[in-house]
Design a protein around this motif. Structure first.
Motif, PDB file in Angstrom:
ATOM      1  N   GLY A   4     -45.520  30.813  25.727  1.00  0.00           N
ATOM      2  CA  GLY A   4     -44.440  29.602  25.213  1.00  0.00           C
ATOM      3  C   GLY A   4     -43.072  30.272  24.808  1.00  0.00           C
ATOM      4  N   SER A   5     -42.803  30.137  23.663  1.00  0.00           N
ATOM      5  CA  SER A   5     -41.375  30.310  22.831  1.00  0.00           C
ATOM      6  C   SER A   5     -41.817  31.677  22.198  1.00  0.00           C
ATOM      7  CB  SER A   5     -40.722  29.145  22.120  1.00  0.00           C
ATOM      8  OG  SER A   5     -41.615  29.019  20.946  1.00  0.00           O
ATOM      9  N   ILE A   6     -42.901  32.483  22.085  1.00  0.00           N
ATOM     10  CA  ILE A   6     -43.096  33.690  21.295  1.00  0.00           C
ATOM     11  C   ILE A   6     -43.460  34.775  22.369  1.00  0.00           C
ATOM     12  CG2 ILE A   6     -44.861  34.640  19.680  1.00  0.00           C
ATOM     13  CD1 ILE A   6     -43.285  32.162  18.435  1.00  0.00           C
ATOM     14  N   GLY A   7     -42.731  35.689  21.749  1.00  0.00           N
ATOM     15  CA  GLY A   7     -43.082  37.109  22.408  1.00  0.00           C
ATOM     16  C   GLY A   7     -43.809  37.828  21.571  1.00  0.00           C
ATOM     17  N   PHE A  13     -46.617  50.408  16.545  1.00  0.00           N
ATOM     18  CA  PHE A  13     -46.046  49.137  16.096  1.00  0.00           C
ATOM     19  C   PHE A  13     -46.560  47.837  16.853  1.00  0.00           C
ATOM     20  CE2 PHE A  13     -43.141  51.020  19.230  1.00  0.00           C
ATOM     21  CZ  PHE A  13     -43.039  49.790  19.878  1.00  0.00           C
ATOM     22  N   ILE A  14     -46.404  46.728  16.180  1.00  0.00           N
ATOM     23  CA  ILE A  14     -46.760  45.349  16.769  1.00  0.00           C
ATOM     24  C   ILE A  14     -46.030  44.323  16.020  1.00  0.00           C
ATOM     25  CG2 ILE A  14     -48.765  44.816  15.498  1.00  0.00           C
ATOM     26  CD1 ILE A  14     -49.937  43.347  17.847  1.00  0.00           C
ATOM     27  N   PHE A  15     -45.353  43.720  17.083  1.00  0.00           N
ATOM     28  CA  PHE A  15     -44.363  42.297  16.252  1.00  0.00           C
ATOM     29  C   PHE A  15     -44.341  41.130  17.251  1.00  0.00           C
ATOM     30  CE2 PHE A  15     -41.344  45.263  18.377  1.00  0.00           C
ATOM     31  CZ  PHE A  15     -40.560  44.359  19.277  1.00  0.00           C
ATOM     32  N   LEU A  16     -44.295  40.117  16.610  1.00  0.00           N
ATOM     33  CA  LEU A  16     -43.945  38.858  17.351  1.00  0.00           C
ATOM     34  C   LEU A  16     -42.280  38.488  17.096  1.00  0.00           C
ATOM     35  CD1 LEU A  16     -46.942  38.823  16.240  1.00  0.00           C
ATOM     36  CD2 LEU A  16     -46.866  36.406  16.728  1.00  0.00           C
ATOM     37  N   PHE A  17     -41.853  37.798  18.385  1.00  0.00           N
ATOM     38  CA  PHE A  17     -40.578  37.305  17.957  1.00  0.00           C
ATOM     39  C   PHE A  17     -40.644  36.139  18.590  1.00  0.00           C
ATOM     40  CE2 PHE A  17     -40.622  39.763  22.025  1.00  0.00           C
ATOM     41  CZ  PHE A  17     -39.647  39.108  22.847  1.00  0.00           C
ATOM     42  N   ARG A  18     -39.382  35.402  18.197  1.00  0.00           N
ATOM     43  CA  ARG A  18     -39.252  33.991  18.530  1.00  0.00           C
ATOM     44  C   ARG A  18     -38.152  34.134  19.996  1.00  0.00           C
ATOM     45  NH1 ARG A  18     -36.298  30.491  14.619  1.00  0.00           N
ATOM     46  NH2 ARG A  18     -36.482  28.776  16.253  1.00  0.00           N
ATOM     47  N   ILE A  19     -38.379  33.386  20.767  1.00  0.00           N
ATOM     48  CA  ILE A  19     -37.484  33.613  21.947  1.00  0.00           C
ATOM     49  C   ILE A  19     -36.678  32.316  21.950  1.00  0.00           C
ATOM     50  CG2 ILE A  19     -37.568  33.304  24.456  1.00  0.00           C
ATOM     51  CD1 ILE A  19     -40.603  34.485  24.512  1.00  0.00           C
TER      52      ILE A  19
END
Length: 146
Positions: free
Chosen positions: A60-63, A138-144
Motif C-alpha cells: 500500500g502506502s508503506i515501504g 538496518f531495517i526501516f519503514l517509510f511512508r510513500i
C-alpha cells in the motif's frame, strides 16, 4: 532473483532464519518486492562506506527496506549519520515519515533511522563503540507520499 537471502550472507543461523521468514511472508503478501543497491552518503563522522544490496517491499502506502552496509567511522563514540536512498521516490515531509533501527552486532552499537526531509532519504543515526570498519544492519519503514 530470489527473495530468500543466501545463508552465507548472514552471520548466524538465527539471523538468517529470521530474515528468510520475513522475506517469505512479504513475498506472500505482495508481488511488489525486490532488491536494490542503495546509494549511501556519509553525513557526519564517516571515513568510508561500502554498499550492499538491500531488500525492499511496498505494501500500500508503506515501504519497507532491510539491508547491510559497511561503515568506517572517523572516530569512536561520536554521533555518526549516513543517508540511504529509497528504492522509489517519496515526498518525505516529517522526520517521522521514516522509522527504523540500525545496529552492529560485534560491538552492540545501535541507533535509529529517520527521514532526511531535505534530500528525501532515510538517515541512519548511531554512535559507534569504536572507529573500526564494521558491517551494520538496518531495517526501516517509510511512508510513500506522492
Amino acid at each position: 532473483m530470489s527473495l530468500i537471502p543466501r545463508r552465507e550472507d548472514w552471520p548466524d543461523e538465527k539471523s538468517y532464519r529470521f530474515i528468510a521468514e520475513i522475506c517469505e511472508a512479504i513475498r506472500k503478501l505482495t508481488p511488489d518486492a525486490s532488491f536494490y543497491t542503495p546509494t549511501f552518503t556519509g553525513i557526519t563522522n564517516v571515513t568510508a562506506i561500502t554498499a550492499d544490496v538491500a531488500l525492499w517491499c511496498r505494501i500500500g502506502s508503506i515501504g519497507i527496506v532491510a539491508g547491510r552496509v559497511v561503515i568506517d567511522p572517523t572516530a569512536a563514540t561520536t554521533l555518526t549519520e549516513v543517508d540511504v536512498s529509497l528504492p522509489f521516490t517519496s515526498n518525505l515531509g516529517l522526520t517521522t515519515d521514516v522509522s527504523g533501527v540500525v545496529g552492529q552486532a560485534d560491538t552492540q552499537s545501535s541507533g535509529n533511522v529517520q527521514a532526511n526531509t531535505t534530500d528525501k532519504r532515510a538517515r541512519l543515526r548511531f554512535t559507534p563503540a569504536d572507529g573500526t570498519n564494521r558491517p551494520y544492519r538496518f531495517i526501516f519503514l517509510f511512508r510513500i507520499i506522492q
